[in-house]
Design a protein around this motif. Structure first.
Motif, PDB file in Angstrom:
ATOM      1  N   ASN A  63     -20.591 -72.469   1.980  1.00  0.00           N
ATOM      2  CA  ASN A  63     -19.831 -71.309   1.512  1.00  0.00           C
ATOM      3  C   ASN A  63     -20.138 -70.981   0.061  1.00  0.00           C
ATOM      4  O   ASN A  63     -20.311 -69.811  -0.296  1.00  0.00           O
ATOM      5  N   ILE A  64     -20.179 -71.990  -0.791  1.00  0.00           N
ATOM      6  CA  ILE A  64     -20.480 -71.743  -2.207  1.00  0.00           C
ATOM      7  C   ILE A  64     -21.833 -71.056  -2.343  1.00  0.00           C
ATOM      8  O   ILE A  64     -21.961 -70.036  -3.018  1.00  0.00           O
ATOM      9  N   THR A  65     -22.834 -71.633  -1.689  1.00  0.00           N
ATOM     10  CA  THR A  65     -24.189 -71.094  -1.804  1.00  0.00           C
ATOM     11  C   THR A  65     -24.272 -69.679  -1.248  1.00  0.00           C
ATOM     12  O   THR A  65     -24.869 -68.793  -1.867  1.00  0.00           O
ATOM     13  N   ALA A  66     -23.647 -69.467  -0.090  1.00  0.00           N
ATOM     14  CA  ALA A  66     -23.689 -68.128   0.517  1.00  0.00           C
ATOM     15  C   ALA A  66     -22.963 -67.095  -0.337  1.00  0.00           C
ATOM     16  O   ALA A  66     -23.473 -65.991  -0.542  1.00  0.00           O
ATOM     17  N   ILE A  67     -21.788 -67.448  -0.848  1.00  0.00           N
ATOM     18  CA  ILE A  67     -21.029 -66.495  -1.677  1.00  0.00           C
ATOM     19  C   ILE A  67     -21.825 -66.122  -2.923  1.00  0.00           C
ATOM     20  O   ILE A  67     -21.849 -64.958  -3.325  1.00  0.00           O
ATOM     21  N   GLN A  68     -22.502 -67.095  -3.519  1.00  0.00           N
ATOM     22  CA  GLN A  68     -23.316 -66.803  -4.698  1.00  0.00           C
ATOM     23  C   GLN A  68     -24.457 -65.849  -4.371  1.00  0.00           C
ATOM     24  O   GLN A  68     -24.847 -65.036  -5.193  1.00  0.00           O
ATOM     25  N   LYS A  69     -24.987 -65.936  -3.166  1.00  0.00           N
ATOM     26  CA  LYS A  69     -26.169 -65.142  -2.819  1.00  0.00           C
ATOM     27  C   LYS A  69     -25.846 -63.811  -2.139  1.00  0.00           C
ATOM     28  O   LYS A  69     -26.538 -62.826  -2.371  1.00  0.00           O
ATOM     29  N   ILE A  70     -24.791 -63.774  -1.293  1.00  0.00           N
ATOM     30  CA  ILE A  70     -24.541 -62.550  -0.519  1.00  0.00           C
ATOM     31  C   ILE A  70     -23.123 -62.008  -0.659  1.00  0.00           C
ATOM     32  O   ILE A  70     -22.796 -60.982  -0.059  1.00  0.00           O
ATOM     33  N   GLY A  71     -22.282 -62.671  -1.450  1.00  0.00           N
ATOM     34  CA  GLY A  71     -20.921 -62.185  -1.670  1.00  0.00           C
ATOM     35  C   GLY A  71     -19.925 -62.717  -0.648  1.00  0.00           C
ATOM     36  O   GLY A  71     -20.297 -63.268   0.385  1.00  0.00           O
ATOM     37  N   VAL A  72     -18.653 -62.523  -0.954  1.00  0.00           N
ATOM     38  CA  VAL A  72     -17.566 -63.077  -0.145  1.00  0.00           C
ATOM     39  C   VAL A  72     -17.471 -62.387   1.214  1.00  0.00           C
ATOM     40  O   VAL A  72     -17.343 -63.045   2.246  1.00  0.00           O
ATOM     41  N   THR A  73     -17.536 -61.066   1.242  1.00  0.00           N
ATOM     42  CA  THR A  73     -17.320 -60.328   2.489  1.00  0.00           C
ATOM     43  C   THR A  73     -18.337 -60.691   3.557  1.00  0.00           C
ATOM     44  O   THR A  73     -17.983 -61.023   4.691  1.00  0.00           O
TER      45      THR A  73
END
Length: 141
Positions: free
Chosen positions: A81-91
């Motif tokens: 989740n951390i890595t994905a949020i940093q790269k593509i955002g929360v939504t």
């Protein structure tokens, strides 16, 4: 109704946790943020267990050993989740997470894995899954 409320609560907190962990990781790193998250989660669960005075945890010997590693998946969830949020955002992260969960639960239910009763998947379930995937694709543009 109670189950739905807990599911909604879980959805709210997984989103808040992802955002908080991403902020923490920017200061200390991804694995450090994961460690803090897992540790504070453990401490809260332990405190609640102590307050409830529930002794059923002593039956842990009856649990299949494979299922006892379920908590380790939490570390992978947090890092992902951390890595994905940093790269593509929360939504988009949470949307993709939900689709991944639905796809896997779809297979688990239809196959009856983990001792669950097999569920018959019908056209409405397939249409719903397709609509959700289309929605996430639209969110990415």
């Amino acid at each position: 109704m109670k189950g739905s409320l807990f599911a909604l609560l879980g959805g709210v907190f997984i989103t808040l946790q992802g955002v908080a962990n991403t902020s923490i990781s920017q200061d200390v790193g991804v694995w450090q943020a994961t460690t803090v998250t897992q540790l504070t989660g453990f401490l809260l669960a332990l405190l609640i267990l102590i307050c409830l005075r529930d002794k059923s945890w002593r039956n842990v010997k009856q649990v299949k050993p494979l299922y006892l590693i379920g908590g380790t998946f939490g570390a992978i969830v947090v890092v992902s989740n951390i890595t994905a949020i940093q790269k593509i955002g929360v939504t988009v992260t949470i949307s993709a997470l939900l689709i991944a969960q639905l796809l896997l639960t779809f297979v688990i239910d239809s196959k009856g894995w983990f001792g669950l009763v097999k569920q018959k998947m019908k056209l409405p379930q397939f249409i719903g899954m397709g609509m959700m995937i289309a929605g996430v694709v639209m969110l990415t543009f």
